[in-house]
Structures are given as C-alpha cells and as structure tokens.
Design an enzyme around this catalytic site. Structure first.
Site, mmCIF file in Angstrom:
data_model
loop_
_atom_site.group_PDB
_atom_site.id
_atom_site.type_symbol
_atom_site.label_atom_id
_atom_site.label_comp_id
_atom_site.label_asym_id
_atom_site.label_seq_id
_atom_site.Cartn_x
_atom_site.Cartn_y
_atom_site.Cartn_z
ATOM 1 N N GLY A 8 1.200 -0.726 -0.420
ATOM 2 C CA GLY A 8 0.099 0.171 0.335
ATOM 3 C C GLY A 8 0.987 1.175 -0.170
ATOM 4 N NE ARG A 10 4.260 8.919 1.697
ATOM 5 C CZ ARG A 10 3.455 10.361 2.040
ATOM 6 N NH1 ARG A 10 3.362 10.757 3.456
ATOM 7 N NH2 ARG A 10 3.333 10.714 0.863
ATOM 8 C CB ALA A 33 13.495 8.223 -9.338
ATOM 9 C CB SER A 35 7.871 10.284 -9.192
ATOM 10 O OG SER A 35 7.144 9.738 -7.958
ATOM 11 C CG HIS A 49 11.850 9.359 -1.264
ATOM 12 N ND1 HIS A 49 11.648 7.234 -1.339
ATOM 13 C CD2 HIS A 49 10.284 8.838 -1.590
ATOM 14 C CE1 HIS A 49 10.484 7.281 -1.426
ATOM 15 N NE2 HIS A 49 9.695 7.668 -1.262
ATOM 16 C CE LYS A 50 16.251 13.590 -6.552
ATOM 17 N NZ LYS A 50 16.673 15.317 -7.525
ATOM 18 C CG LEU A 51 17.860 14.310 3.477
ATOM 19 C CD1 LEU A 51 19.061 14.813 3.432
ATOM 20 C CD2 LEU A 51 17.392 15.442 4.439
ATOM 21 N NE ARG A 53 17.501 7.498 -4.027
ATOM 22 C CZ ARG A 53 16.717 7.998 -4.472
ATOM 23 N NH1 ARG A 53 15.325 7.539 -4.074
ATOM 24 N NH2 ARG A 53 16.952 9.289 -5.211
ATOM 25 C CG ASP A 85 9.568 3.640 -5.612
ATOM 26 O OD1 ASP A 85 9.191 2.985 -5.297
ATOM 27 O OD2 ASP A 85 10.938 3.616 -4.623
#
EC number: 2.7.1.156
Length: 183
Positions: A8, A10, A33, A35, A49-51, A53, A85
């Site tokens: 689902g 989150r 990525a 999105s 997400h970038k932070l 990683r 993703d």
C-alpha cells in the site's frame, strides 16, 4: 536476481527495497525514479527520498526516467544493483502521456512492452528490484480507473511470473510470497 515488491501507499516499500539493495550491493546502487514532479507534495516526497539515499550506507546514482526504461541501458553495468521505484507511476506515465489523457487503445501493447523492458533490464544488471503499489484492496472502480487497475494487475502478474522473489510490504514488514531473501 529479479525481485518484485508491492504494498500500500506509504507501507515502507521503498525503505525495505533500499535496504535490500544495500545488502545485495557490491559497488554503486542505481535508483531509477519514475515519479514526475507534479505538485508541491510530490516535490517534497522526492526531496525526502533523495536525502534518505544520500544519508544511506552506500553511494546511490539516481536516474530520473518516467518512460522508456530501455533508453537507460547504455548507462547501466552488469555489476549494478538497480531499484526501479515505482512501476505504478511508470505505467501511468506510459498510458497517460500528454496531450491525450484518454484511455489508450494499445494499453495491452504498452504493458507487454513494459514487461519486456523489465526482462531486458534484469538481463543487463546484477540484481533488479521493482517496486509497485497495491491498489486492488479498496474495491473495484469504473471507467479509466478500472482500466488502469486491470493494466497494473496484468503488469504485476507478468513480472511476478519472472521474479525470483516476490513479496508484499505491510507496515514496513515484508511478507514474501515467492522465493526467499533475508535482510
């Protein structure tokens, strides 16, 4: 190895997948990525997400690719561990490319092409993890939404057939349905 993870919104899919990539890694991790930066909320999610990683244990190379994954093949190496993703966004991008937001008559070809790109990507790299959303538990919709659900379901079935490992993430906890992998 081809790994398919769903869950689902989150549910912890990306976090689990990123940890799995770090475990399987022998060099640089690659994050594909899919999105689009459509609004302020999505921009914040992408930034977070970038932070995450960047602060992770391994170096990540992020490739932003909303459609046509095969164009990335020249930039990938056979030693790469790749996280794609997410397939849910990728499918939406493939189906609803402007200027037309109508349901495409060639949706079955689009899904088959995406499956072929996953197969080719899997052959090109050491490990591929595909993350997608589970959107089927809320009931059945009508119209374009129902068609999208049908297309995503078809994509899931075809990728899981080929996957070495397939699982669902619920509340951050993996429930493996096919194969085995341990963190």
């Amino acid at each position: 190895m081809l790994i398919f993870l769903t869950g689902g919104v989150r549910s912890g899919k990306s976090t689990y997948a990123e940890a799995l990539v770090e475990r399987l890694l022998n060099k640089e991790a690659v994050y594909i990525a899919t999105s689009k930066k459509t609004d302020a909320e999505m921009k914040e999610r992408i930034k977070a997400h970038k932070l995450a990683r960047k602060e992770g244990r391994v170096p990540w190379r992020t490739l932003e690719q909303q459609q046509g994954m095969s164009t990335l093949f020249p930039s990938l190496k056979e030693t790469d561990v790749v996280l794609l993703d997410c397939a849910t966004n990728w499918l939406a991008n493939e189906l609803f490319t402007p200027p037309s937001y109508n349901w495409p008559s060639n949706w079955e070809w689009i899904v088959a092409n995406m499956v072929d790109e996953v197969k080719a990507l899997h052959k090109k790299v050491r490990h591929l993890i595909v993350v997608s959303n589970e959107i089927f538990q809320g009931g059945y919709e009508e119209g374009v939404t129902a068609n999208y659900m049908k297309a995503l379901g078809r994509f899931h079935v075809e990728v899981v057939k080929r996957a070495d490992v397939a699982g669902e993430i619920v509340g951050g906890i993996p429930r493996l349905k096919k194969g085995q992998v341990h963190l």
